[in-house]
Design a protein around this motif. Structure first.
Motif, mmCIF file in Angstrom:
data_model
loop_
_atom_site.group_PDB
_atom_site.id
_atom_site.type_symbol
_atom_site.label_atom_id
_atom_site.label_comp_id
_atom_site.label_asym_id
_atom_site.label_seq_id
_atom_site.Cartn_x
_atom_site.Cartn_y
_atom_site.Cartn_z
ATOM 1 N N THR A 159 0.902 -1.366 0.120
ATOM 2 C CA THR A 159 0.075 0.024 0.073
ATOM 3 C C THR A 159 0.778 1.223 -0.133
ATOM 4 O OG1 THR A 159 -0.080 0.258 2.439
ATOM 5 C CG2 THR A 159 -1.458 -1.130 1.598
ATOM 6 N N GLN A 160 0.233 2.405 -0.107
ATOM 7 C CA GLN A 160 0.831 3.820 -0.036
ATOM 8 C C GLN A 160 0.993 3.830 1.505
ATOM 9 O OE1 GLN A 160 1.734 6.169 -2.178
ATOM 10 N NE2 GLN A 160 1.233 4.901 -3.860
ATOM 11 N N PRO A 161 1.685 4.983 1.855
ATOM 12 C CA PRO A 161 2.262 5.211 3.432
ATOM 13 C C PRO A 161 0.784 5.247 4.133
ATOM 14 C CG PRO A 161 3.483 6.460 1.956
ATOM 15 C CD PRO A 161 2.653 5.811 1.026
ATOM 16 N N THR A 162 -0.215 6.029 3.534
ATOM 17 C CA THR A 162 -1.579 6.307 4.081
ATOM 18 C C THR A 162 -2.530 5.822 3.172
ATOM 19 O OG1 THR A 162 -1.573 8.530 3.580
ATOM 20 C CG2 THR A 162 -1.302 8.172 5.658
ATOM 21 N N GLY A 163 -2.695 4.468 2.848
ATOM 22 C CA GLY A 163 -3.242 3.750 2.031
ATOM 23 C C GLY A 163 -4.437 3.179 2.350
ATOM 24 N N GLY A 164 -5.102 2.745 1.449
ATOM 25 C CA GLY A 164 -6.872 2.381 1.877
ATOM 26 C C GLY A 164 -6.648 0.619 1.920
ATOM 27 N N ARG A 165 -7.780 0.377 2.068
ATOM 28 C CA ARG A 165 -7.881 -1.259 2.609
ATOM 29 C C ARG A 165 -8.359 -2.090 1.217
ATOM 30 N NH1 ARG A 165 -12.605 -1.228 6.048
ATOM 31 N NH2 ARG A 165 -13.231 0.722 5.182
ATOM 32 N N PHE A 166 -8.388 -1.199 0.026
ATOM 33 C CA PHE A 166 -8.876 -2.189 -1.131
ATOM 34 C C PHE A 166 -8.055 -2.117 -2.398
ATOM 35 C CE2 PHE A 166 -12.357 -0.729 1.622
ATOM 36 C CZ PHE A 166 -13.106 -1.784 1.837
ATOM 37 N N ASP A 167 -7.389 -0.930 -2.418
ATOM 38 C CA ASP A 167 -6.300 -0.692 -3.506
ATOM 39 C C ASP A 167 -5.295 -1.925 -3.450
ATOM 40 O OD1 ASP A 167 -4.172 0.045 -5.591
ATOM 41 O OD2 ASP A 167 -3.762 1.923 -4.125
ATOM 42 N N GLY A 168 -5.444 -2.783 -4.578
ATOM 43 C CA GLY A 168 -4.519 -3.954 -4.811
ATOM 44 C C GLY A 168 -5.151 -5.205 -3.974
ATOM 45 N N VAL A 169 -5.375 -4.870 -2.786
ATOM 46 C CA VAL A 169 -5.945 -6.156 -1.993
ATOM 47 C C VAL A 169 -7.287 -6.729 -2.508
ATOM 48 C CG1 VAL A 169 -6.231 -6.985 0.389
ATOM 49 C CG2 VAL A 169 -4.991 -4.733 -0.178
ATOM 50 N N PHE A 170 -8.050 -5.885 -3.019
ATOM 51 C CA PHE A 170 -9.332 -6.245 -3.383
ATOM 52 C C PHE A 170 -9.170 -7.400 -4.703
ATOM 53 C CE2 PHE A 170 -12.699 -6.067 -7.073
ATOM 54 C CZ PHE A 170 -13.723 -6.794 -5.994
ATOM 55 N N GLY A 171 -8.254 -6.989 -5.744
ATOM 56 C CA GLY A 171 -7.822 -7.710 -6.700
ATOM 57 C C GLY A 171 -7.381 -9.172 -6.271
ATOM 58 N N VAL A 172 -6.474 -9.177 -5.250
ATOM 59 C CA VAL A 172 -5.853 -10.387 -4.866
ATOM 60 C C VAL A 172 -6.976 -11.397 -4.055
ATOM 61 C CG1 VAL A 172 -4.340 -11.291 -3.142
ATOM 62 C CG2 VAL A 172 -3.566 -9.272 -4.495
ATOM 63 N N LEU A 173 -7.706 -10.729 -3.145
ATOM 64 C CA LEU A 173 -8.672 -11.623 -2.438
ATOM 65 C C LEU A 173 -9.984 -11.779 -3.343
ATOM 66 C CD1 LEU A 173 -8.265 -10.087 1.063
ATOM 67 C CD2 LEU A 173 -6.923 -11.797 0.085
ATOM 68 N N ALA A 174 -10.220 -10.993 -4.402
ATOM 69 C CA ALA A 174 -11.374 -11.388 -5.084
ATOM 70 C C ALA A 174 -10.784 -12.684 -6.105
ATOM 71 C CB ALA A 174 -11.507 -10.224 -6.238
ATOM 72 N N ALA A 175 -9.625 -12.801 -6.311
ATOM 73 C CA ALA A 175 -9.014 -13.951 -7.138
ATOM 74 C C ALA A 175 -9.048 -15.110 -6.116
ATOM 75 C CB ALA A 175 -7.743 -13.576 -7.752
ATOM 76 N N LEU A 176 -8.692 -14.914 -4.860
ATOM 77 C CA LEU A 176 -8.746 -16.122 -3.794
ATOM 78 C C LEU A 176 -10.170 -16.483 -3.655
ATOM 79 C CD1 LEU A 176 -7.407 -17.792 -1.758
ATOM 80 C CD2 LEU A 176 -7.853 -16.017 -0.156
ATOM 81 N N GLU A 177 -11.135 -15.653 -3.927
ATOM 82 C CA GLU A 177 -12.617 -15.995 -3.648
ATOM 83 C C GLU A 177 -12.944 -16.962 -4.966
ATOM 84 O OE1 GLU A 177 -14.596 -16.053 -1.283
ATOM 85 O OE2 GLU A 177 -16.433 -16.653 -2.488
ATOM 86 N N VAL A 178 -12.305 -16.477 -6.055
ATOM 87 C CA VAL A 178 -12.889 -17.268 -7.118
ATOM 88 C C VAL A 178 -12.451 -18.390 -7.284
ATOM 89 C CG1 VAL A 178 -12.183 -17.325 -9.605
ATOM 90 C CG2 VAL A 178 -12.894 -15.136 -8.878
ATOM 91 N N VAL A 179 -11.142 -18.771 -6.602
ATOM 92 C CA VAL A 179 -10.619 -20.108 -6.491
ATOM 93 C C VAL A 179 -11.318 -20.942 -5.516
ATOM 94 C CG1 VAL A 179 -8.371 -21.419 -5.727
ATOM 95 C CG2 VAL A 179 -8.175 -19.409 -7.273
ATOM 96 N N ARG A 180 -11.579 -20.354 -4.386
ATOM 97 C CA ARG A 180 -12.379 -21.150 -3.446
ATOM 98 C C ARG A 180 -13.830 -21.569 -4.076
ATOM 99 N NH1 ARG A 180 -11.311 -16.830 1.684
ATOM 100 N NH2 ARG A 180 -9.564 -17.992 2.490
ATOM 101 N N SER A 181 -14.386 -20.628 -4.747
ATOM 102 C CA SER A 181 -15.836 -20.874 -5.312
ATOM 103 C C SER A 181 -15.654 -21.758 -6.394
ATOM 104 C CB SER A 181 -16.102 -19.649 -6.157
ATOM 105 O OG SER A 181 -17.490 -19.804 -6.384
ATOM 106 N N LEU A 182 -14.286 -21.840 -7.251
ATOM 107 C CA LEU A 182 -14.253 -23.056 -8.213
ATOM 108 C C LEU A 182 -13.995 -24.452 -7.188
ATOM 109 C CD1 LEU A 182 -11.236 -21.708 -10.517
ATOM 110 C CD2 LEU A 182 -13.816 -21.917 -10.958
ATOM 111 N N ASN A 183 -13.428 -24.274 -6.082
ATOM 112 C CA ASN A 183 -13.415 -25.505 -5.189
ATOM 113 C C ASN A 183 -14.703 -25.896 -4.701
ATOM 114 O OD1 ASN A 183 -10.685 -25.534 -5.367
ATOM 115 N ND2 ASN A 183 -10.378 -24.576 -3.455
ATOM 116 N N ASP A 184 -15.495 -25.014 -4.351
ATOM 117 C CA ASP A 184 -16.726 -25.387 -3.729
ATOM 118 C C ASP A 184 -17.558 -25.882 -4.593
ATOM 119 O OD1 ASP A 184 -15.938 -24.235 -1.468
ATOM 120 O OD2 ASP A 184 -16.877 -22.127 -1.702
ATOM 121 N N ARG A 185 -17.646 -25.447 -5.756
ATOM 122 C CA ARG A 185 -18.388 -26.115 -7.032
ATOM 123 C C ARG A 185 -17.766 -27.192 -7.518
ATOM 124 N NH1 ARG A 185 -22.106 -21.453 -8.331
ATOM 125 N NH2 ARG A 185 -22.034 -20.323 -6.798
ATOM 126 N N GLY A 186 -16.874 -27.478 -7.255
ATOM 127 C CA GLY A 186 -16.149 -28.620 -8.027
ATOM 128 C C GLY A 186 -16.038 -28.551 -9.375
#
Ligand SMILES: NC(=O)NCCC(=O)O
Ligand SMILES: NC(=O)NCCC(=O)O
Lengths: 405, 405
Positions: free
Chosen positions: A82-109
């Motif tokens: 993040t930036q020195p006074t950065g937010g909670r979503f810049d970058g992080v959202f893309g990484v954790l959305a991708a993780l959520e996609v992988v988990r969902s692929l797992n859940d749905r087989g």
């Protein structure tokens, strides 16, 4: 097709690492906080059954196997720094959305033809170590690995040493094979919110030119030195800051012109500044217009220096041209948004993203979601949970369409 | 009546401590270098038969006995600390000219009625610790000792701790008795040189007002944030720097208006600055004009903040009014210069000096010598050896006339 609550909880969990007073995050690249964020991400990926590798520039790749192991992976990702006074979503959202996609692929087989990967790129922000987008730049051959390992931070640390210290000096080669790349990100600007759109279909990124300017005048005593005899580097530099602003205000289209760093020397209350260093960041979606901004900026600095009896040196620091994404992948993102019935519009990214460098190597597209008041690179950066879920859903569909079933 | 070569050699010897690349000196107040400079001075004074005492704020007083020990001393002095990129003469000249006077009294076997002292005042420059003129300010009751001991440097050190660390936390009370005070100093401006005068007879000092300004805008991403929506603290602050310069340029008489420190937050290349801190130093020989500069400066800052959609807070940091010196002592300096046949003119000091605070307590005067190109607070600061010898000679005569025989 995804679990919005799980995604939201994970975003909150990650935001605890390097949490700042006003609700943001400070995880400067390869700091202790960045390491803690990476460690948490790796533990989540391993729990999701992924195989994790780290390359020599510290990029993390978490792989979910595909039906054909000989095929290159479809990669989703972004960054955790993040930036020195950065937010909670810049970058992080893309990484954790991708993780959520992988988990969902797992859940749905769901089995995909290509392997699927989540990438965490090293030092996207370019704040502690500069320039930005280093990890993706090394993987795509924009930067030489050895030069980047030798970069020194504002705080004096060497990048290669910080990789070792934080345990992310990996062994994998930096020419990571990829079939295609998809990155979800907050817009970081106000357009989607103002127009009431749920998804931004990113067609490419505007070009950027970054500079370093050093103004040299003459240090002298702030008391007995008459106004007319001064060669005050800060008076000249502050006029140049105005000129940079004018270059932005007087350019058609969607220009940006920013001075983010300005340092005064010798930094004493009663000494006329003898030297000022400042950085300039110019951006435009159109290459010719950006070249014109460059010319006007240089001319203004030279004229102001001359008028103030000081010298000014402009060094090119970093740049990339306006970068279009893959038409085929962009269509897939648009189709996914339309398929869900999400309101959407095509948009050009105002920020650089790892996707910009990756686009030079493999077909690439991005998905934007709105952020509150268009504010980013600020602790108060915020998104609506439903927007996060929509972005992850579009990522899921575009990923499956690209990785094949 | 003095030995110009001995004075010149001592100046060169002192300049070796904290020597900087371009021929200047860096002995920030109460740094290791300042300690080394003080130690060298004390050793010279002891060799000259003086009794050395140190008070609780670290001021050094080296005494040569007078015929009547019950009388308060006539004090000569200045300071040994420097700016970060300071010169070899600012302050040092006054201290070593005073030492040369004492040695010369010894050489000639001159007895004075009053004791004679050399004072080294702590932290005159106000650079590492601010405000300036601390040692003389404490002795004359302008500052409270305890508040000054608690001052914290730019580098985080506490003044009281640095006194202990360097061995200059003395035991003498800070209400040092004085009969009169004489300070020799380089002009630090161009007037004497331009007019070809050998001695400046200083009639007083111009008034000063120092401020701290904090500008608060909104941090945002330098890319996707449209120019028209920005509340850029640096764009506003740079306009304020211009306004300070205008206050200086548009004031009659001999005004000064300077911004010496400017810090940008969060200090990242691709973040629109959300906060800027800067210092302002306004000076004028006339109190009403200085008050008018103060009003115009405040009005300009408020108007610029309003226009830029940012807020600006101005804090008063330090000030002293235009300060006349003792007519009787000033006459003695003029008579001494005239007696030697030195060309001279009356002059108002553009800089603050310890003499300004001491003048509030006992009769005070100053002697200026020319400095090359009027440049000071700069490593290249320079004087002609003959000018140094002339200044010390005038100091000798004025001292003897004041201390009595
Ligand atoms: N998204 C982001 O902040 N990227 C860093 C490069 C840039 O400033 O555009
Ligand atoms: N002589 C000198 O530099 N004094 C410090 C206070 C001032 O800046 O006038």
């Amino acid at each position: 097709p995804i679990d919005g609550d799980r995604l939201w909880d994970n975003l909150a969990e990650m935001a605890k690492i390097g949490a700042t007073p006003k609700g943001g995050s400070c995880r400067l690249a390869l700091s202790d906080e960045d390491k803690a964020g990476r460690d948490l991400f790796v533990s989540w990926c391993e729990a999701a059954g992924c195989t994790v590798t780290v390359d020599r520039i510290g990029n993390i790749f978490a792989r979910r196997a595909g039906r054909d192991p000989s095929l290159p992976p479809v990669v989703m990702g972004s960054h955790l720094d993040t930036q020195p006074t950065g937010g909670r979503f810049d970058g992080v959202f893309g990484v954790l959305a991708a993780l959520e996609v992988v988990r969902s692929l797992n859940d749905r087989g769901v089995e995909t033809l290509h392997p699927v990967e989540i990438a965490v790129w090293t030092n996207e922000e370019g704040s502690r170590f500069s320039p930005p987008m280093m990890g993706s730049g090394v993987v795509t051959g924009v930067f030489a690995l050895d030069e980047i390992l030798d970069k020194v931070a504002q705080d004096g640390a060497r990048l290669g040493d910080e990789l070792v210290r934080t345990g992310y000096a990996g062994e994998a080669a930096v020419d990571h094979p990829m079939h295609a790349y998809l990155e979800a990100h907050i817009e970081q600007g106000p357009v989607l919110e103002v127009e009431g759109k749920e998804i931004g279909v990113v067609t490419g990124a505007q070009g950027q030119r970054w500079y370093e300017v050093t103004v040299t005048g003459v240090e002298a005593h702030a008391g007995p030195t008459p106004m007319r005899l001064r060669r005050d580097a800060l008076v000249a530099a502050s006029t140049m800051v105005q000129a940079v602003q004018q270059v932005g205000l007087e350019t058609a289209g969607d220009p940006c012109a920013t001075v983010g760093i300005l340092d005064v020397h010798p930094h004493s209350r009663n000494v006329i500044p003898g030297r000022v260093f400042f950085t300039v960041d110019l951006r435009h979606p159109d290459a010719d217009t950006l070249a014109d901004m460059d010319r006007r900026f240089r001319a203004a600095v030279a004229a102001i220096a001359e008028r103030n009896g000081v010298s000014a040196e402009i060094a090119d620091f970093w740049h990339f041209p306006p970068t279009p994404f893959s038409a085929e992948l962009v269509d897939r993102v648009r189709d996914a948004a339309a398929g869900f019935g999400f309101s959407h519009r095509d948009i050009v990214s105002g920020a650089g993203h790892d996707a910009v460098y990756v686009a030079g190597k493999v077909p690439t597209a991005m998905i934007f979601i709105p952020c509150e008041d268009g504010i980013s690179h600020n602790e108060v950066e915020n998104i609506a949970p439903a927007d996060g879920a929509r972005g992850a859903a579009v990522l899921f569909e575009a990923l499956v369409a690209t990785a094949g079933r």
